[in-house]
Design a protein around this motif. Sequence first.
Motif, PDB file in Angstrom:
ATOM      1  N   UNK A 102     -51.130 -27.657 -18.411  1.00 51.53           N
ATOM      2  CA  UNK A 102     -51.906 -28.552 -17.545  1.00 51.53           C
ATOM      3  C   UNK A 102     -51.877 -29.986 -18.069  1.00 51.53           C
ATOM      4  N   UNK A 103     -52.063 -30.131 -19.374  1.00 49.06           N
ATOM      5  CA  UNK A 103     -52.027 -31.474 -19.973  1.00 49.06           C
ATOM      6  C   UNK A 103     -50.630 -32.084 -19.843  1.00 49.06           C
ATOM      7  N   UNK A 104     -49.616 -31.250 -20.009  1.00 48.44           N
ATOM      8  CA  UNK A 104     -48.240 -31.756 -19.874  1.00 48.44           C
ATOM      9  C   UNK A 104     -47.964 -32.178 -18.425  1.00 48.44           C
ATOM     10  N   UNK A 105     -48.457 -31.400 -17.469  1.00 47.77           N
ATOM     11  CA  UNK A 105     -48.274 -31.772 -16.062  1.00 47.77           C
ATOM     12  C   UNK A 105     -48.988 -33.071 -15.750  1.00 47.77           C
ATOM     13  N   UNK A 106     -50.171 -33.247 -16.324  1.00 49.75           N
ATOM     14  CA  UNK A 106     -50.903 -34.499 -16.122  1.00 49.75           C
ATOM     15  C   UNK A 106     -50.114 -35.683 -16.662  1.00 49.75           C
ATOM     16  N   UNK A 107     -49.503 -35.511 -17.830  1.00 48.76           N
ATOM     17  CA  UNK A 107     -48.684 -36.579 -18.402  1.00 48.76           C
ATOM     18  C   UNK A 107     -47.465 -36.866 -17.533  1.00 48.76           C
ATOM     19  N   UNK A 108     -46.779 -35.805 -17.091  1.00 52.08           N
ATOM     20  CA  UNK A 108     -45.574 -35.986 -16.271  1.00 52.08           C
ATOM     21  C   UNK A 108     -45.899 -36.614 -14.924  1.00 52.08           C
ATOM     22  N   UNK A 109     -47.121 -36.410 -14.425  1.00 50.43           N
ATOM     23  CA  UNK A 109     -47.475 -36.974 -13.116  1.00 50.43           C
ATOM     24  C   UNK A 109     -47.525 -38.493 -13.136  1.00 50.43           C
ATOM     25  N   UNK A 110     -47.591 -39.091 -14.310  1.00 52.57           N
ATOM     26  CA  UNK A 110     -47.592 -40.556 -14.432  1.00 52.57           C
ATOM     27  C   UNK A 110     -46.211 -41.098 -14.782  1.00 52.57           C
ATOM     28  N   UNK A 111     -45.186 -40.235 -14.756  1.00 51.82           N
ATOM     29  CA  UNK A 111     -43.841 -40.650 -15.140  1.00 51.82           C
ATOM     30  C   UNK A 111     -42.891 -40.563 -13.956  1.00 51.82           C
ATOM     31  N   UNK A 112     -41.693 -41.101 -14.130  1.00 53.80           N
ATOM     32  CA  UNK A 112     -40.736 -41.151 -13.034  1.00 53.80           C
ATOM     33  C   UNK A 112     -40.046 -39.815 -12.840  1.00 53.80           C
ATOM     34  N   UNK A 113     -39.024 -39.818 -12.002  1.00 57.07           N
ATOM     35  CA  UNK A 113     -38.326 -38.593 -11.633  1.00 57.07           C
ATOM     36  C   UNK A 113     -37.736 -37.877 -12.823  1.00 57.07           C
ATOM     37  N   UNK A 114     -37.213 -38.614 -13.780  1.00 58.18           N
ATOM     38  CA  UNK A 114     -36.557 -38.021 -14.942  1.00 58.18           C
ATOM     39  C   UNK A 114     -37.489 -37.871 -16.133  1.00 58.18           C
ATOM     40  N   UNK A 115     -38.745 -38.226 -15.957  1.00 57.37           N
ATOM     41  CA  UNK A 115     -39.757 -38.109 -17.018  1.00 57.37           C
ATOM     42  C   UNK A 115     -39.400 -38.949 -18.241  1.00 57.37           C
ATOM     43  N   UNK A 116     -38.828 -40.113 -18.010  1.00 60.42           N
ATOM     44  CA  UNK A 116     -38.454 -40.993 -19.119  1.00 60.42           C
ATOM     45  C   UNK A 116     -39.259 -42.291 -19.143  1.00 60.42           C
ATOM     46  N   UNK A 117     -39.781 -42.725 -18.005  1.00 55.43           N
ATOM     47  CA  UNK A 117     -40.543 -43.971 -17.941  1.00 55.43           C
ATOM     48  C   UNK A 117     -41.843 -43.738 -17.172  1.00 55.43           C
ATOM     49  N   UNK A 118     -42.867 -44.464 -17.584  1.00 56.62           N
ATOM     50  CA  UNK A 118     -44.157 -44.371 -16.912  1.00 56.62           C
ATOM     51  C   UNK A 118     -44.128 -45.201 -15.629  1.00 56.62           C
ATOM     52  N   UNK A 119     -44.577 -44.591 -14.545  1.00 55.70           N
ATOM     53  CA  UNK A 119     -44.741 -45.302 -13.279  1.00 55.70           C
ATOM     54  C   UNK A 119     -46.209 -45.300 -12.870  1.00 55.70           C
ATOM     55  N   UNK A 120     -47.037 -44.766 -13.731  1.00 56.27           N
ATOM     56  CA  UNK A 120     -48.486 -44.715 -13.574  1.00 56.27           C
ATOM     57  C   UNK A 120     -48.889 -44.044 -12.267  1.00 56.27           C
ATOM     58  N   UNK A 121     -49.480 -44.754 -11.326  1.00 55.33           N
ATOM     59  CA  UNK A 121     -50.049 -44.098 -10.146  1.00 55.33           C
ATOM     60  C   UNK A 121     -49.103 -44.094  -8.942  1.00 55.33           C
ATOM     61  N   UNK A 122     -47.832 -44.403  -9.149  1.00 61.35           N
ATOM     62  CA  UNK A 122     -46.883 -44.432  -8.033  1.00 61.35           C
ATOM     63  C   UNK A 122     -46.728 -43.061  -7.392  1.00 61.35           C
ATOM     64  N   UNK A 123     -46.713 -42.011  -8.208  1.00 56.44           N
ATOM     65  CA  UNK A 123     -46.562 -40.659  -7.664  1.00 56.44           C
ATOM     66  C   UNK A 123     -47.776 -40.271  -6.821  1.00 56.44           C
ATOM     67  N   UNK A 124     -48.950 -40.686  -7.244  1.00 60.13           N
ATOM     68  CA  UNK A 124     -50.151 -40.380  -6.471  1.00 60.13           C
ATOM     69  C   UNK A 124     -50.215 -41.206  -5.193  1.00 60.13           C
ATOM     70  N   UNK A 125     -49.688 -42.430  -5.237  1.00 63.06           N
ATOM     71  CA  UNK A 125     -49.604 -43.227  -4.014  1.00 63.06           C
ATOM     72  C   UNK A 125     -48.674 -42.547  -3.016  1.00 63.06           C
ATOM     73  N   UNK A 126     -47.608 -41.955  -3.533  1.00 62.58           N
ATOM     74  CA  UNK A 126     -46.674 -41.227  -2.663  1.00 62.58           C
ATOM     75  C   UNK A 126     -47.372 -40.073  -1.953  1.00 62.58           C
ATOM     76  N   UNK A 127     -48.270 -39.373  -2.663  1.00 60.91           N
ATOM     77  CA  UNK A 127     -48.948 -38.223  -2.078  1.00 60.91           C
ATOM     78  C   UNK A 127     -49.741 -38.597  -0.835  1.00 60.91           C
ATOM     79  N   UNK A 128     -50.319 -39.794  -0.829  1.00 62.49           N
ATOM     80  CA  UNK A 128     -51.202 -40.173   0.263  1.00 62.49           C
ATOM     81  C   UNK A 128     -50.602 -41.235   1.183  1.00 62.49           C
TER      82      UNK A 128
END
Length: 363
Positions: A102-128
Amino acid sequence: MAETRTLKSYASLSDIVKTALVVIATVIVAGSGFSLLKANVLPQVPTTLVAIVWGVSSVILIFYSLNLLAQIFPTKVYNKIVPYIFIGPAVLIMGWYLLLPTLRSLLLSFMDKTSTHFVWFDNYKFLFSDRSMLVSIRNTLIWLVCGTGFSVFIGLVVAILAERSYIEKGTKTFIFLPMSISLVGAGVIFKFMYAAKFGGAEQIGLLNAIVTSLGGNPQNWLGKAPWNNFFLIAIFVWLQTGFALVVLSAALKAVPEEMLEAARIDGANEFTTLVKIVIPNIKASIISVSTTILLAALKCFDIVYSMTNGMFGTEVLASQQYKQMFTFQNYGRGSAIAILILIGVSPVIYYNLKEFHNKEAFK
C-alpha cells in the motif's frame, strides 16, 4: 498459559541453554527448507510434500521458540508479552503483504509512467479529468448502489418469504447455489444468455430467443450504454443474493417469537411488524451484509473483464486499474486508481471495525 505459570524471577541456566538450542534448530530448519525450495531441485510432487512438512514444522518451531524466549523473563513480563508473541507473526505477515504494498502504491501514484520521476498530483488530476475515468467512476457508483441495494433487498425479501414456506430449504439452496460459481464462470454463463444473432440467424442467447419468439428484434444487450451496466450488475446480484439470503435468514430466526406474537396480539399487521420489530432486530446483520457486498462491488473486476473487457462504456475503477498497469504499463496512473479504491473502502472498513469494537465480546 500465562495464568497457570508459577511466579518466578529469572530462568535457570538449563532453560537458557534449551532455548538457545531450540532457536538455533528453528533457524536451521527454516533456512534450509527455504533454500531447498528456492533452488527448485526436486520434482513437483516431492517439492509439494517438502513444502507442506517444512511449512508446518517451521511454524510450530517458530511459535515454540518465541514462547521459550518469553519464558526467560520474569512471570509478570512473560504475561505481558506472550499475547504479542502469538499475534506478532500474523501482524508481520499482514504488514509485509498489505501495508508495504500500500505504501509503495502510494509512492508510485506520485510518479510518472516509468516510476522514475515525480509528477506529484498529475495522476490524480487525470482520474478526475479524463473522460474514460469519469465514466469508470460513474459506473462504479452505479455498481455500489444498484449491486449492493438489489442484492440485500432481494436476499431480505426471499428470506422473509421463505421463512414461512414449506419449501424453505429447497428455495434457499436454489438461490445460494450461484455462490459456488466464480465470477468469471458466471460471466461466461451470462455471455451466452445475452448473446445476439442478427440477419435472421437462430438465437442461441436466452433473452434474444424470448424476444424473437414474441415477435421482437434481437438486441445487443451488452452494447448499449449505460443500460449494459445493469445487465452486468444483474450477474453480480445473482451471485451475491445467496450470501445475503443466508445471513439474513439466520438473523430472522434469532428474532424473539414472543415479540412477534405480542405485536400481533396488539393488532399490528404483518407489514407493521416487519418494519417496527423485525427490521430493527436484524439491523446489525443488514449493515454487515451490505458492507461486505459493497466492498465486493467496489472491487469487482472479473465480470466486466470476462463480459465486455470494459468496452461500450462499461469500465469500472478495478478494470481501469488493470488496464493502466498491465496493458498501458502506466504504473503511476494504475497506482493512483488503486489508492482511490483504497480511499473508497476505508470508511466502510472503519465503520465495521468501530462496530466490532462496540460489541460486548470485543470489549
